[in-house]
Write a protein that holds these residues in place. Structure first.
Motif, PDB file in Angstrom:
ATOM      1  N   THR A   1       0.830  -1.212   0.000  1.00 47.15           N
ATOM      2  CA  THR A   1       0.000   0.000   0.000  1.00 47.15           C
ATOM      3  C   THR A   1       0.857   1.252   0.000  1.00 47.15           C
ATOM      4  O   THR A   1       0.446   2.275  -0.541  1.00 47.15           O
ATOM      5  CB  THR A   1      -0.936   0.042   1.228  1.00 47.15           C
ATOM      6  OG1 THR A   1      -0.413  -0.813   2.216  1.00 47.15           O
ATOM      7  CG2 THR A   1      -2.313  -0.387   0.870  1.00 47.15           C
ATOM      8  N   LEU A   2       2.040   1.201   0.616  1.00 48.61           N
ATOM      9  CA  LEU A   2       2.854   2.413   0.657  1.00 48.61           C
ATOM     10  C   LEU A   2       3.671   2.593  -0.621  1.00 48.61           C
ATOM     11  O   LEU A   2       3.912   3.712  -1.059  1.00 48.61           O
ATOM     12  CB  LEU A   2       3.798   2.373   1.864  1.00 48.61           C
ATOM     13  CG  LEU A   2       3.126   2.415   3.231  1.00 48.61           C
ATOM     14  CD1 LEU A   2       4.156   2.282   4.325  1.00 48.61           C
ATOM     15  CD2 LEU A   2       2.342   3.699   3.374  1.00 48.61           C
ATOM     16  N   GLU A   3       4.120   1.486  -1.205  1.00 49.41           N
ATOM     17  CA  GLU A   3       5.046   1.623  -2.332  1.00 49.41           C
ATOM     18  C   GLU A   3       4.341   2.111  -3.596  1.00 49.41           C
ATOM     19  O   GLU A   3       4.898   2.914  -4.349  1.00 49.41           O
ATOM     20  CB  GLU A   3       5.749   0.288  -2.613  1.00 49.41           C
ATOM     21  CG  GLU A   3       6.704   0.398  -3.800  1.00 49.41           C
ATOM     22  CD  GLU A   3       7.639  -0.770  -3.937  1.00 49.41           C
ATOM     23  OE1 GLU A   3       7.596  -1.664  -3.094  1.00 49.41           O
ATOM     24  OE2 GLU A   3       8.426  -0.769  -4.895  1.00 49.41           O
ATOM     25  N   ILE A   4       3.131   1.616  -3.833  1.00 45.84           N
ATOM     26  CA  ILE A   4       2.483   1.938  -5.110  1.00 45.84           C
ATOM     27  C   ILE A   4       2.216   3.437  -5.288  1.00 45.84           C
ATOM     28  O   ILE A   4       2.469   3.966  -6.376  1.00 45.84           O
ATOM     29  CB  ILE A   4       1.222   1.057  -5.297  1.00 45.84           C
ATOM     30  CG1 ILE A   4       1.707  -0.355  -5.617  1.00 45.84           C
ATOM     31  CG2 ILE A   4       0.325   1.563  -6.406  1.00 45.84           C
ATOM     32  CD1 ILE A   4       0.636  -1.347  -5.838  1.00 45.84           C
ATOM     33  N   PRO A   5       1.757   4.174  -4.263  1.00 41.78           N
ATOM     34  CA  PRO A   5       1.611   5.623  -4.465  1.00 41.78           C
ATOM     35  C   PRO A   5       2.925   6.312  -4.815  1.00 41.78           C
ATOM     36  O   PRO A   5       2.959   7.182  -5.702  1.00 41.78           O
ATOM     37  CB  PRO A   5       1.085   6.116  -3.114  1.00 41.78           C
ATOM     38  CG  PRO A   5       0.409   4.954  -2.532  1.00 41.78           C
ATOM     39  CD  PRO A   5       1.172   3.762  -2.984  1.00 41.78           C
ATOM     40  N   VAL A   6       4.019   5.935  -4.133  1.00 43.96           N
ATOM     41  CA  VAL A   6       5.307   6.555  -4.446  1.00 43.96           C
ATOM     42  C   VAL A   6       5.707   6.232  -5.881  1.00 43.96           C
ATOM     43  O   VAL A   6       6.171   7.095  -6.636  1.00 43.96           O
ATOM     44  CB  VAL A   6       6.402   6.058  -3.468  1.00 43.96           C
ATOM     45  CG1 VAL A   6       7.676   6.831  -3.684  1.00 43.96           C
ATOM     46  CG2 VAL A   6       5.946   6.193  -2.048  1.00 43.96           C
ATOM     47  N   PHE A   7       5.484   4.957  -6.270  1.00 43.11           N
ATOM     48  CA  PHE A   7       5.791   4.558  -7.647  1.00 43.11           C
ATOM     49  C   PHE A   7       4.983   5.384  -8.638  1.00 43.11           C
ATOM     50  O   PHE A   7       5.512   5.903  -9.626  1.00 43.11           O
ATOM     51  CB  PHE A   7       5.465   3.065  -7.837  1.00 43.11           C
ATOM     52  CG  PHE A   7       5.334   2.668  -9.269  1.00 43.11           C
ATOM     53  CD1 PHE A   7       6.448   2.461 -10.051  1.00 43.11           C
ATOM     54  CD2 PHE A   7       4.075   2.535  -9.845  1.00 43.11           C
ATOM     55  CE1 PHE A   7       6.317   2.118 -11.380  1.00 43.11           C
ATOM     56  CE2 PHE A   7       3.940   2.185 -11.172  1.00 43.11           C
ATOM     57  CZ  PHE A   7       5.063   1.979 -11.945  1.00 43.11           C
ATOM     58  N   ALA A   8       3.683   5.533  -8.364  1.00 45.30           N
ATOM     59  CA  ALA A   8       2.829   6.258  -9.309  1.00 45.30           C
ATOM     60  C   ALA A   8       3.269   7.711  -9.409  1.00 45.30           C
ATOM     61  O   ALA A   8       3.300   8.293 -10.502  1.00 45.30           O
ATOM     62  CB  ALA A   8       1.373   6.162  -8.867  1.00 45.30           C
ATOM     63  N   ALA A   9       3.643   8.304  -8.261  1.00 47.36           N
ATOM     64  CA  ALA A   9       4.098   9.689  -8.284  1.00 47.36           C
ATOM     65  C   ALA A   9       5.365   9.823  -9.119  1.00 47.36           C
ATOM     66  O   ALA A   9       5.501  10.725  -9.952  1.00 47.36           O
ATOM     67  CB  ALA A   9       4.350  10.159  -6.853  1.00 47.36           C
ATOM     68  N   ASN A  10       6.298   8.882  -8.922  1.00 47.77           N
ATOM     69  CA  ASN A  10       7.546   8.928  -9.669  1.00 47.77           C
ATOM     70  C   ASN A  10       7.302   8.754 -11.157  1.00 47.77           C
ATOM     71  O   ASN A  10       7.880   9.453 -11.991  1.00 47.77           O
ATOM     72  CB  ASN A  10       8.482   7.841  -9.147  1.00 47.77           C
ATOM     73  CG  ASN A  10       9.770   7.780  -9.929  1.00 47.77           C
ATOM     74  OD1 ASN A  10      10.404   8.798 -10.133  1.00 47.77           O
ATOM     75  ND2 ASN A  10      10.128   6.600 -10.382  1.00 47.77           N
ATOM     76  N   GLU A  11       6.403   7.826 -11.491  1.00 52.67           N
ATOM     77  CA  GLU A  11       6.105   7.569 -12.895  1.00 52.67           C
ATOM     78  C   GLU A  11       5.479   8.807 -13.544  1.00 52.67           C
ATOM     79  O   GLU A  11       5.796   9.177 -14.682  1.00 52.67           O
ATOM     80  CB  GLU A  11       5.148   6.382 -12.996  1.00 52.67           C
ATOM     81  CG  GLU A  11       5.076   5.767 -14.368  1.00 52.67           C
ATOM     82  CD  GLU A  11       3.834   4.928 -14.505  1.00 52.67           C
ATOM     83  OE1 GLU A  11       2.866   5.142 -13.766  1.00 52.67           O
ATOM     84  OE2 GLU A  11       3.841   4.043 -15.376  1.00 52.67           O
ATOM     85  N   TYR A  12       4.616   9.461 -12.786  1.00 53.87           N
ATOM     86  CA  TYR A  12       3.968  10.678 -13.272  1.00 53.87           C
ATOM     87  C   TYR A  12       5.017  11.760 -13.533  1.00 53.87           C
ATOM     88  O   TYR A  12       5.020  12.423 -14.561  1.00 53.87           O
ATOM     89  CB  TYR A  12       2.964  11.141 -12.226  1.00 53.87           C
ATOM     90  CG  TYR A  12       2.094  12.297 -12.648  1.00 53.87           C
ATOM     91  CD1 TYR A  12       1.040  12.092 -13.530  1.00 53.87           C
ATOM     92  CD2 TYR A  12       2.323  13.580 -12.160  1.00 53.87           C
ATOM     93  CE1 TYR A  12       0.238  13.142 -13.921  1.00 53.87           C
ATOM     94  CE2 TYR A  12       1.527  14.637 -12.549  1.00 53.87           C
ATOM     95  CZ  TYR A  12       0.484  14.412 -13.436  1.00 53.87           C
ATOM     96  OH  TYR A  12      -0.299  15.450 -13.824  1.00 53.87           O
ATOM     97  N   LEU A  13       5.937  11.881 -12.587  1.00 56.98           N
ATOM     98  CA  LEU A  13       7.001  12.886 -12.690  1.00 56.98           C
ATOM     99  C   LEU A  13       7.860  12.622 -13.909  1.00 56.98           C
ATOM    100  O   LEU A  13       8.128  13.515 -14.724  1.00 56.98           O
ATOM    101  CB  LEU A  13       7.846  12.816 -11.412  1.00 56.98           C
ATOM    102  CG  LEU A  13       8.761  13.979 -11.102  1.00 56.98           C
ATOM    103  CD1 LEU A  13       7.911  15.205 -10.849  1.00 56.98           C
ATOM    104  CD2 LEU A  13       9.576  13.650  -9.864  1.00 56.98           C
ATOM    105  N   VAL A  14       8.289  11.349 -14.084  1.00 58.63           N
ATOM    106  CA  VAL A  14       9.199  11.015 -15.184  1.00 58.63           C
ATOM    107  C   VAL A  14       8.483  11.137 -16.527  1.00 58.63           C
ATOM    108  O   VAL A  14       9.020  11.707 -17.483  1.00 58.63           O
ATOM    109  CB  VAL A  14       9.756   9.585 -15.004  1.00 58.63           C
ATOM    110  CG1 VAL A  14      10.483   9.122 -16.249  1.00 58.63           C
ATOM    111  CG2 VAL A  14      10.687   9.536 -13.821  1.00 58.63           C
TER     112      VAL A  14
END
Lengths: 402, 422
Positions: free
Chosen positions: B141-154
């Motif tokens: 639950t914690l990793e996926i939001p960070v991943f999505a944010a990073n993917e959005y940024l990149v």
């Protein structure tokens, strides 16, 4: 009481199989021809489903049954044999029952239908696993495919079901058929074979492999027979989300019902797939993901509860092993009917009708097949030799079967 | 475990269903009858891709981790659990991030949800055997939001290209997992090698099933979100050649670094896949087959050397214990891949991006992964999640009903008999 050594099938089996195969070849020679494909897209549309369904039947259902520790070879190999036989027979029957010209035109759609009909046998052979030899399996395949296609035909004519709906009853039909067949076979109270019925961690991992194959390709199974792309799409999504929910639910409920909070791998094998069965009939009618997810939740819960409490009882009373589908599908099927009214209220009667029809035909057909199989003609293995690969396979003495 | 795990899992699942009810619907653009041929082909090819990617996430990653002798059930089972949860959570988070209101999903969303799941499964490799299922759920639950944010940024803000997601999935997942493993480091497990942290003959064979499935379907993974036509075609071909070259160098170097020139199964299981990771970023560029083969070869070498020399250093000096060696399979090759993309830009074969963008993308991926991983590790360190004690690590019987074969009973009986004789 006969000798404890298994009877040799040396002449009997090749004779039967060769005769059948020659008959099939002759029928195909005289009556079957290829369909000429008009457009390349037609081929492309169905080939993908064809491949996935074969993976499910050969690898998925094959390895799913590899859970007995001394019966893994037979589980996987006999599964392939059943499929090969069932497909040919189903295509012949299907061609004669559903075409007016008396000719069989072979196309991919027809092979998919054949493979799916043969899957009913693969499902019910889970219940008779380890108790029948290859000749009995041949008889069972021929009878069951005939019964299934006959039932399907009746449900089309009488109840106006479509292809998709009647094919989705395959789990129920296969489970009922297998259970009653196994019930009629001798040796309901097995004590000698108890030891061989246990699994090991390795065989359990093989079963997991089969479960995962089925899990991954289930959306194709549920959408293969739908005609329109938008229906297909909805069916795929609904099945995916229902399956994900039932995977989570299966594990958590398995842990919750164990006295030390441990998860049982057998529950995972059964309950993760329950949702796929449960959304089967109505999968193209559900138009929001959350409904499919609620169905998955219920299917997983009921399946675990059934496996934990109900079936222990049934097993003790009747003394049969039930297949994964038998365990997981009886209850979820009932939910199917409940889910239909979401979109099509008037269909509920038809659905209930076809459900009862398939169940009854499965039970009766299974009973008859079981009685035929328990005749003394088939050189059946002795009860003490149930669940043992050594009866059918050459096993080198150095091989450690545990 | 009896109440904690079901409670957390069911709560998560129920909230997932409620959120889906509030935010997610199906898009159904096509009318029932007439749809053009191209849309059909497009739909079917995506359906095919998603099947292949599911095989990779559920069978591939699941069985790749079954190499421990007593941890097969957890590897496959917990893999299924977190992948199932991650699929739902990934769909939701990505949709909300991109639309910020009720959104309608199609088949592309499901592929992207699969990608976010793959990230968590990669991180799972670093902490395999050392944390409980509850901790695993929290980490998902914690990793996926960070991943999505990073993917959005990149993807949306920096606009770097990362078609096979070397940086956003593999580098991110690996360094996130390493950061978590670093925070959760337990000296007790390293003082001497844990008894159960070994493989046996058949468990290595099971792991090989996972490797082969990953290897076969990797071209689908790298080409799934590429533009149809030339780009997608190049992605498939490049990935294939890179994987092929990588297998050869992995075998060669495994034989080179081991004593008496024998092969190490760990290298074969993992390093043979490094080529697929490394070629990810520049998979759809016109790097030519030979370029892909060079990238694959380097990735294979780096990965084997990493297993041989870097993993012990990490475990002893940096106090990061990486069970599956994800740093060598995903982390290092992904870095190689992004450097390769910078080189490719310098050579002028990429049309969409610049060197600065690619470097920035690598930097943000690593930075967000490490910061996110450290924070997640700290949360997981709170002693309420039922982390297993040192002696119970790498053992299925803590969480699973395991039927051991009759040897155990036999041994017990023999022991008791011999005691009686004495």
């Amino acid at each position: 009481m006969g000798s404890k050594y298994p009877k040799s099938l040396r002449i009997f089996l090749p004779l039967w199989v060769l005769m059948l195969e020659i008959a099939f070849i002759l029928v195909f020679f005289f009556f079957a021809s290829y369909e000429t494909i008009s457009k390349k897209s037609e081929f492309l549309k169905t080939y993908h489903a064809f491949q996935d369904i074969n993976v499910m039947a050969v690898l998925g259902l094959g390895f799913l049954k590899a859970s007995l520790r001394r019966y893994t070879w037979s589980s996987v190999a006999f599964n392939l044999f059943n499929l090969a036989l069932g497909v040919q027979w189903a295509i012949i029957l299907d061609g004669f029952l559903f075409s007016s010209s008396g000719k069989i035109t072979v196309n991919i759609q027809r092979i998919i239908l054949g493979a799916m009909s043969a899957m009913s046998v693969l499902i019910s052979s889970g219940a008779t696993l380890g108790k029948v030899n290859l000749i009995q399996l041949i008889v069972m395949t021929l009878l069951e495919v005939t019964a299934f296609l006959g039932t399907k035909n009746v449900s089309w004519v009488e109840l106006q079901g479509n292809e998709h709906q009647s094919m989705m009853q395959i789990h129920l039909f296969g489970a009922c058929f297998g259970v009653t067949t196994a019930w009629c076979l001798p040796g309901r109270r097995l004590n000698a074979a108890k030891e061989k019925e246990r699994g090991t961690t390795t065989s359990s991992l093989f079963t997991t492999l089969g479960t995962l194959f089925l899990w991954v390709f289930w959306p194709t199974f549920n959408s293969a027979l739908l005609e329109y792309p938008s229906e297909k799409e909805t069916a795929v999504y609904n099945t995916y989300y229902a399956l994900t929910v039932s995977a989570v639910v299966a594990m958590s409920f398995s842990a919750a019902t164990h006295s030390h909070g441990k998860i049982s791998m057998t529950h995972v094998h059964r309950a993760t797939l329950a949702a796929g069965v449960a959304v089967g009939v109505a999968t193209n009618l559900i138009h929001s993901p959350w409904i499919a997810m609620v169905l998955g939740l219920l299917a997983g819960m009921i399946s675990i509860a059934g496996a934990k409490y109900l079936l222990v009882m049934v097993q003790q009373v009747i003394g049969i092993r039930l297949d994964a589908h038998g365990r997981s599908c009886l209850k979820p099927q009932c939910e199917c009917i409940c889910s239909v009214p979401f979109r099509a209220g008037f269909q509920i009667l038809y659905s209930a009708g076809s459900l009862c029809l398939f169940m009854a035909m499965g039970l009766v057909g299974g009973m008859l097949t079981g009685l035929i199989l328990s005749l003394n003609l088939w050189k059946a293995p002795h009860e003490g030799k149930y669940f043992d690969d050594q009866v059918f396979w050459e096993v080198s003495p150095s091989m450690n079967l545990t | 475990m009896r109440f904690k795990f079901p409670f957390v899992a069911i709560c998560l699942q129920l909230s997932m269903i409620i959120l889906f009810g509030l935010f997610v619907g199906y898009e159904n653009k096509w009318q029932y009858y007439a749809i053009p041929y191209e849309s059909w082909v497009f739909f079917i090819s995506l359906l095919w891709d998603i099947g292949n990617i599911h095989v990779m996430t559920f069978l591939g990653f699941g069985f790749l981790m079954t190499f421990l002798k007593k941890y097969g059930f957890s590897s496959v089972g917990i893999n299924l659990l977190i992948a199932a949860l991650g699929l739902q959570w990934g769909t939701l988070i990505r949709g909300i991030l991109h639309h910020r209101q009720k959104f309608y999903i199609g088949i592309k969303n499901m592929i992207n949800a699969d990608f976010s799941t793959a990230t968590v499964l990669i991180s799972f490799g670093a902490v395999l055997g050392k944390i409980s299922p509850v901790q695993m759920l929290i980490m998902t639950t914690l990793e996926i939001p960070v991943f999505a944010a990073n993917e959005y940024l990149v993807g949306e803000i920096l606009k770097a290209t990362d078609i096979g997601a070397s940086m956003t999935i593999h580098a991110f997942g690996a360094y996130f997992g390493l950061a978590v493993a670093g925070v959760l480091y337990r000296p007790g497990l390293r003082r001497r090698r844990h008894d159960n942290e070994k493989s046996v003959y058949h468990s290595d064979l099971f792991a090989m099933i996972g490797t082969l499935f990953l290897w076969m379907f990797w071209p689908s993974f790298n080409s799934a979100v590429a533009d149809t036509g030339d780009h997608q075609y190049r992605a498939i071909v490049n990935t294939y050649f890179s994987l092929a070259a990588c297998v050869l160098t992995a075998f060669a170097f495994s034989s080179l670094v081991e004593q008496r020139g024998k092969l190490d199964m760990v290298h074969i299981q993992n390093a043979t896949l490094a080529g697929g990771v490394a070629v990810g970023t520049c998979a759809d560029m016109a790097i030519q087959p030979y370029g892909a083969m060079v990238i694959g070869s380097i990735a294979g070498i780096v990965s084997v050397l990493g297993f041989k020399f870097l993993t012990p250093i990490f475990a002893i000096k940096l106090r990061i214990h990486d069970t599956c060696g994800i740093h060598n399979l995903h982390g290092l090759p992904a870095v190689v891949g992004s450097i390769a993309s910078i080189v490719a830009v310098a050579l002028g074969v990429a049309d969409k991006t610049t060197m600065a963008k690619q470097a920035a993308a690598l930097g943000t991926s690593l930075g967000m992964a490490i910061v996110g991983g450290l924070l997640t590790g700290l949360i997981l360190k709170i002693p309420i999640w039922g982390q297993p004690p040192d002696q119970n690590c790498y053992d299925d019987s803590v969480y699973w009903e395991v039927q051991y074969t009759c040897f155990v009973h036999l041994k017990a009986r023999i022991l008791s008999k011999s005691c009686a004789v004495m």
